[in-house]
Scaffold this active site. Structure first.
Site, PDB file in Angstrom:
ATOM      1  CE1 TYR A  59      -4.321   0.186  -0.364  1.00 14.68           C
ATOM      2  CE2 TYR A  59      -4.327  -1.609   1.220  1.00 14.68           C
ATOM      3  CZ  TYR A  59      -4.987  -0.849   0.261  1.00 14.68           C
ATOM      4  OH  TYR A  59      -6.273  -1.130  -0.048  1.00 14.68           O
ATOM      5  CD  GLU A  61      -3.950   4.320   0.738  1.00 14.86           C
ATOM      6  OE1 GLU A  61      -2.980   3.657   1.157  1.00 14.86           O
ATOM      7  OE2 GLU A  61      -5.147   4.040   0.925  1.00 14.86           O
ATOM      8  CG  ASP A 205      -8.864   9.822 -23.683  1.00 17.67           C
ATOM      9  OD1 ASP A 205      -7.829   9.137 -23.780  1.00 17.67           O
ATOM     10  OD2 ASP A 205      -9.943   9.374 -23.255  1.00 17.67           O
ATOM     11  CB  THR A 231      -4.751   3.128 -21.679  1.00 17.05           C
ATOM     12  OG1 THR A 231      -4.771   3.298 -23.090  1.00 17.05           O
ATOM     13  CG2 THR A 231      -6.145   3.275 -21.133  1.00 17.05           C
ATOM     14  CE  LYS A 234      -7.011   1.663 -25.586  1.00 19.40           C
ATOM     15  NZ  LYS A 234      -7.199   2.316 -24.280  1.00 19.40           N
ATOM     16  NE  ARG A 240      -6.646  -3.952 -18.880  1.00 18.80           N
ATOM     17  CZ  ARG A 240      -7.107  -3.755 -20.119  1.00 18.80           C
ATOM     18  NH1 ARG A 240      -6.615  -4.422 -21.129  1.00 18.80           N
ATOM     19  NH2 ARG A 240      -8.058  -2.876 -20.337  1.00 18.80           N
TER      20      ARG A 240
HETATM   21  N1  DSN Z   1     -11.855  -0.250 -24.786  1.00 18.04           N
HETATM   22  C1  DSN Z   1     -10.983   0.687 -25.446  1.00 18.04           C
HETATM   23  C2  DSN Z   1     -10.954   0.463 -26.901  1.00 18.04           C
HETATM   24  O1  DSN Z   1     -11.067  -0.664 -27.330  1.00 18.04           O
HETATM   25  O2  DSN Z   1     -10.797   1.395 -27.664  1.00 18.04           O
HETATM   26  C3  DSN Z   1     -11.298   2.088 -25.120  1.00 18.04           C
HETATM   27  O3  DSN Z   1     -11.450   2.246 -23.774  1.00 18.04           O
END
Ligand code: DSN
Length: 419
Positions: A59, A61, A205, A231, A234, A240
């Protein structure tokens, strides 16, 4: 390995064979099928090692050097490295590496810059936006007055005139750009000018394309935006998770919004995984990868057009293509199911002004982050387009089974996660 550091698959197999089998079967699924979901990738064994480590137990925080729990000396080092690597890679003033996901990062952005009821302007979901950009079923649409802009009907590119007109008319606190199914580049300079004109915070974003920015394959939003959320799993190819970059003057607001505003303890194993991935992104090898992802996406879109489908917005400049498949006579839902039966994993997706409902759609979204990580190139993209076309055209299980065998033969030539 002289000392125990974390992952022990044999122990899992002995203790919980059912879950061990799920892990093995999922590995096999990833190894043998074609992974064309634009938001997925194969992260490195080094990132997986960090994710499966004892850092998961801690933890922490707060932020490095200012924690609410003792014993954070080691995890502090991991978070410090992740922050410094993110700032250096993207040329950002400030980085918060704690968000558990892209949606969490976006909750923090809303919290840092707006209050419930404020107006925010974002790309509409049916034109490629995201749930957290104002969907009626999401917190963003329930708690904020989200106005939307879309793409032009003639070229399916962002309608910057509409965006500016709506910004002037609705005076949003914040303007969001970034999407989940927009194959073209976004003109950040133009959006910065509109934000300045109406006094709005510029939020990008960048979840889908930040890996291409990291690999210097497309222009960066960082010099223009007040805040960039994304994120890390990707094209970026990390664990993740989510991350936020800001200008220096917004650093405190974002940090407070993430903790204690939105999250408790960060997932320190994921933070360590982010640090590992960011170091990987800083290599020349990753820069080549990012460029190859785009080359492959262009090749795949072009080859699908040869098969009679239509690439929305005339093709792609990124890692994904959105294909209007109405010419095939089947919906996106059916195409998704037929390709799935043939071992080709992709997703149905609305196209701009889609006559079909979101659960049915007239399109599919295909992306090249994972296949490019495997080492596939333009030749394979042409083969994949033919496999997709044949899978969509048939409702016969035997045909899909035959195509699946071809998919397995193809993926066997580009192995991942080999011992
Ligand atoms: N789930 C993601 C996507 O496939 O684009 C976006 O959050």
């Amino acid at each position: 390995m002289p000392t125990f550091y974390g992952p022990d698959f044999d122990a899992l197999t002995r203790q919980d064979p059912e879950i061990a089998q799920v892990l093995l079967s999922e590995l096999k699924r990833q190894q043998t099928n074609l992974q064309l979901i634009a938001s997925e990738n194969f992260t490195s064994p080094a990132v997986l090692a960090a994710m499966g480590s004892t850092l998961s137990n801690k933890y922490a925080e707060g932020y490095p050097g200012k924690r609410y729990y003792g014993g954070c000396e080691e995890v502090d080092k991991a978070e410090f490295l992740a922050i410094e690597r993110a700032k250096s890679l993207f040329g950002a003033d400030h980085a918060n590496v704690q968000p558990h996901s892209g949606a969490s990062a976006n909750v923090a952005v809303y919290q840092a810059f707006t209050k419930p009821g404020d107006t925010v302007l974002a790309m509409s979901l049916p034109h490629g936006g995201h749930l957290t950009h104002g969907s009626a079923v999401n917190f963003s649409g329930k708690w904020f007055n989200v106005e939307s802009y879309g793409v032009r009907s003639d070229n399916e590119l962002i309608d910057y005139d509409e965006l500016r007109d709506k910004a002037i008319a609705t005076k949003p606190k914040m303007i969001c750009s970034g999407a989940t199914a927009y194959p073209s580049l976004i003109d950040f300079e133009k959006i910065r000018a509109i934000c300045d004109e109406v006094g709005a915070i510029m939020w990008v974003d960048a979840a889908h394309f930040i890996g291409l920015v990291a690999g210097k394959a497309i222009p960066s939003p960082v010099p223009y935006a007040d805040v960039v959320s994304f994120t890390t799993h990707k094209v970026l190819r990390g664990p993740r998770g989510g991350m936020i970059l800001t200008k220096a003057e917004h650093a405190t607001a974002i940090d407070k919004a993430v903790f204690p505003g939105m999250q408790g303890g960060p997932i320190m194993s994921a933070v360590a995984g982010k640090a590992v991935a960011l170091a990987e992104c800083a290599t020349l090898e990753f820069q080549k990868y990012a460029k190859d992802v785009i080359v492959n996406a262009k090749a795949l879109a072009a080859a699908l057009e040869v098969e009679g489908m239509r690439a929305v917005s005339g093709g792609t400049q990124t890692h994904l293509a959105l294909m209007d498949i109405r010419s095939t006579g089947v919906t996106g839902k059916v195409a998704d199911e037929r390709c799935g039966a043939a071992g080709i994993v992709m997703n149905k997706n609305s196209i701009p002004n889609d006559p079909q409902k979101p659960g049915i759609t007239s399109g599919v979204r295909v992306g090249t982050p994972a296949t490019t990580t495997q080492g596939m190139g333009v030749l394979e993209m042409k083969v994949i387009a033919q496999l997709i076309s044949r899978a969509i055209a048939s409702d016969d299980a035997a045909t899909h089974s035959a195509i699946r065998n071809e998919v397995h033969a193809l993926t066997a030539r580009f192995p991942i996660y080999q011992a």
